[in-house]
Design a protein around this motif. Structure first.
Motif, PDB file in Angstrom:
ATOM      1  N   LEU A  85      64.576-124.902 -18.280  1.00 51.52           N
ATOM      2  CA  LEU A  85      63.881-126.048 -18.869  1.00 51.52           C
ATOM      3  C   LEU A  85      62.706-125.556 -19.703  1.00 51.52           C
ATOM      4  O   LEU A  85      62.377-126.133 -20.731  1.00 51.52           O
ATOM      5  N   ASN A  86      62.077-124.480 -19.238  1.00 48.90           N
ATOM      6  CA  ASN A  86      60.962-123.841 -19.930  1.00 48.90           C
ATOM      7  C   ASN A  86      60.981-122.352 -19.622  1.00 48.90           C
ATOM      8  O   ASN A  86      61.441-121.939 -18.560  1.00 48.90           O
ATOM      9  N   ALA A  87      60.453-121.590 -20.523  1.00 47.09           N
ATOM     10  CA  ALA A  87      60.223-120.162 -20.300  1.00 47.09           C
ATOM     11  C   ALA A  87      58.974-119.816 -21.099  1.00 47.09           C
ATOM     12  O   ALA A  87      58.889-120.131 -22.290  1.00 47.09           O
ATOM     13  N   VAL A  88      57.999-119.221 -20.427  1.00 44.08           N
ATOM     14  CA  VAL A  88      56.728-118.923 -21.077  1.00 44.08           C
ATOM     15  C   VAL A  88      56.276-117.504 -20.765  1.00 44.08           C
ATOM     16  O   VAL A  88      56.573-116.962 -19.700  1.00 44.08           O
ATOM     17  N   TYR A  89      55.565-116.932 -21.702  1.00 45.43           N
ATOM     18  CA  TYR A  89      54.974-115.614 -21.518  1.00 45.43           C
ATOM     19  C   TYR A  89      53.684-115.766 -20.711  1.00 45.43           C
ATOM     20  O   TYR A  89      52.918-116.698 -20.917  1.00 45.43           O
ATOM     21  N   PHE A  90      53.459-114.865 -19.779  1.00 52.92           N
ATOM     22  CA  PHE A  90      52.194-114.846 -19.052  1.00 52.92           C
ATOM     23  C   PHE A  90      51.552-113.471 -19.156  1.00 52.92           C
ATOM     24  O   PHE A  90      52.237-112.475 -19.320  1.00 52.92           O
ATOM     25  N   LYS A  91      50.234-113.468 -19.103  1.00 58.90           N
ATOM     26  CA  LYS A  91      49.475-112.228 -19.000  1.00 58.90           C
ATOM     27  C   LYS A  91      49.106-112.042 -17.535  1.00 58.90           C
ATOM     28  O   LYS A  91      49.031-113.005 -16.781  1.00 58.90           O
ATOM     29  N   LYS A  92      48.855-110.830 -17.160  1.00 57.53           N
ATOM     30  CA  LYS A  92      48.586-110.536 -15.746  1.00 57.53           C
ATOM     31  C   LYS A  92      47.453-111.401 -15.180  1.00 57.53           C
ATOM     32  O   LYS A  92      47.511-111.807 -14.030  1.00 57.53           O
ATOM     33  N   ASP A  93      46.463-111.707 -15.978  1.00 54.76           N
ATOM     34  CA  ASP A  93      45.339-112.509 -15.500  1.00 54.76           C
ATOM     35  C   ASP A  93      45.695-113.987 -15.309  1.00 54.76           C
ATOM     36  O   ASP A  93      44.906-114.745 -14.743  1.00 54.76           O
ATOM     37  N   ASP A  94      46.872-114.411 -15.770  1.00 58.59           N
ATOM     38  CA  ASP A  94      47.324-115.786 -15.569  1.00 58.59           C
ATOM     39  C   ASP A  94      47.864-116.014 -14.157  1.00 58.59           C
ATOM     40  O   ASP A  94      47.975-117.152 -13.710  1.00 58.59           O
ATOM     41  N   ILE A  95      48.198-114.949 -13.466  1.00 56.71           N
ATOM     42  CA  ILE A  95      48.783-115.059 -12.131  1.00 56.71           C
ATOM     43  C   ILE A  95      47.671-115.302 -11.111  1.00 56.71           C
ATOM     44  O   ILE A  95      46.683-114.576 -11.067  1.00 56.71           O
ATOM     45  N   VAL A  96      47.848-116.339 -10.299  1.00 56.75           N
ATOM     46  CA  VAL A  96      46.869-116.697  -9.275  1.00 56.75           C
ATOM     47  C   VAL A  96      47.420-116.254  -7.914  1.00 56.75           C
ATOM     48  O   VAL A  96      48.509-116.675  -7.514  1.00 56.75           O
ATOM     49  N   TYR A  97      46.679-115.390  -7.270  1.00 50.43           N
ATOM     50  CA  TYR A  97      47.066-114.909  -5.937  1.00 50.43           C
ATOM     51  C   TYR A  97      46.286-115.668  -4.874  1.00 50.43           C
ATOM     52  O   TYR A  97      45.110-115.972  -5.054  1.00 50.43           O
ATOM     53  N   ASP A  98      46.950-115.960  -3.772  1.00 57.41           N
ATOM     54  CA  ASP A  98      46.288-116.603  -2.649  1.00 57.41           C
ATOM     55  C   ASP A  98      47.098-116.289  -1.391  1.00 57.41           C
ATOM     56  O   ASP A  98      48.271-116.647  -1.297  1.00 57.41           O
ATOM     57  N   GLU A  99      46.466-115.633  -0.453  1.00 55.89           N
ATOM     58  CA  GLU A  99      47.134-115.198   0.778  1.00 55.89           C
ATOM     59  C   GLU A  99      47.622-116.377   1.611  1.00 55.89           C
ATOM     60  O   GLU A  99      48.482-116.215   2.474  1.00 55.89           O
ATOM     61  N   ARG A 100      47.094-117.566   1.352  1.00 51.73           N
ATOM     62  CA  ARG A 100      47.516-118.735   2.127  1.00 51.73           C
ATOM     63  C   ARG A 100      48.971-119.097   1.894  1.00 51.73           C
ATOM     64  O   ARG A 100      49.547-119.865   2.671  1.00 51.73           O
ATOM     65  N   THR A 101      49.583-118.523   0.859  1.00 50.65           N
ATOM     66  CA  THR A 101      51.017-118.769   0.660  1.00 50.65           C
ATOM     67  C   THR A 101      51.798-118.349   1.898  1.00 50.65           C
ATOM     68  O   THR A 101      52.813-118.957   2.228  1.00 50.65           O
ATOM     69  N   LEU A 102      51.320-117.326   2.578  1.00 45.70           N
ATOM     70  CA  LEU A 102      51.984-116.856   3.789  1.00 45.70           C
ATOM     71  C   LEU A 102      51.967-117.926   4.887  1.00 45.70           C
ATOM     72  O   LEU A 102      52.925-118.069   5.635  1.00 45.70           O
TER      73      LEU A 102
END
Length: 170
Positions: free
Chosen positions: A18-35
């Motif tokens: 439906l969509n495909a987008v380019y991301f830069k490394k700084d666009d990625i949001v990390y959060d340990e709560r995903t676990l």
């Protein structure tokens, strides 16, 4: 963004994304709560070879350290899990052949009708099975929001789900 990345995005959009987008490394949001959401919200916890509960799964900090070495990649948005996984693996393979030898996709695994981990057997698709985008400590909601991509919590089971994969390329 180089021409190959544009080519991969175009390929995804022509083949079911439906969509495909380019991301830069700084666009990625990390959060340990995903676990926490994996361990206490997923019915597949402990029953998948690509799950954080799997014996050989690396820690969230290890994944973060490795993924932060990339410059960027592509986020793929699909209407179903299988298209998302198929496209992410195809792009990973194309990128590898094109000289991006570290290309690696993250996509909720749906290769088998039932994961062999449920019966304590080895993964039969070890070369293609990948961990989910969220299972390595990435906050998918916050990440895709940066690109104005849809991702809402579902109130009802019959609501349309959005599936996301990421291919770390550069």
């Amino acid at each position: 963004m180089n021409e190959k990345i544009k080519e991969y995005i175009d390929y995804c959009q022509k083949n079911g994304a439906l969509n495909a987008v380019y991301f830069k490394k700084d666009d990625i949001v990390y959060d340990e709560r995903t676990l926490l959401k994996c361990a206490f919200g997923c019915s597949d916890w402990g029953r998948s070879h690509t799950c954080p509960s799997a014996p050989n799964f690396l820690g969230l900090e290890q994944y973060r350290k490795m993924l932060e070495k990339y410059k960027g990649g592509i986020i793929i948005h699909c209407a179903d899990k299988h298209t998302s996984q198929r496209l992410s693996f195809q792009i990973e393979s194309k990128a590898f052949v094109d000289g991006f030898y570290w290309a690696f996709s993250l996509s909720d695994c749906g290769l088998c009708k039932e994961c062999m981990a449920k019966s304590d057997k080895d993964c039969v698709n070890r070369r293609k099975a990948r961990p989910a985008f969220h299972s390595v400590g990435i906050d998918v909601f916050a990440t895709v929001k940066k690109f104005n991509l849809p991702l809402l919590t579902l109130a009802l089971e019959n609501e349309t789900q959005n599936w996301y994969s990421a291919i770390f390329i550069e």
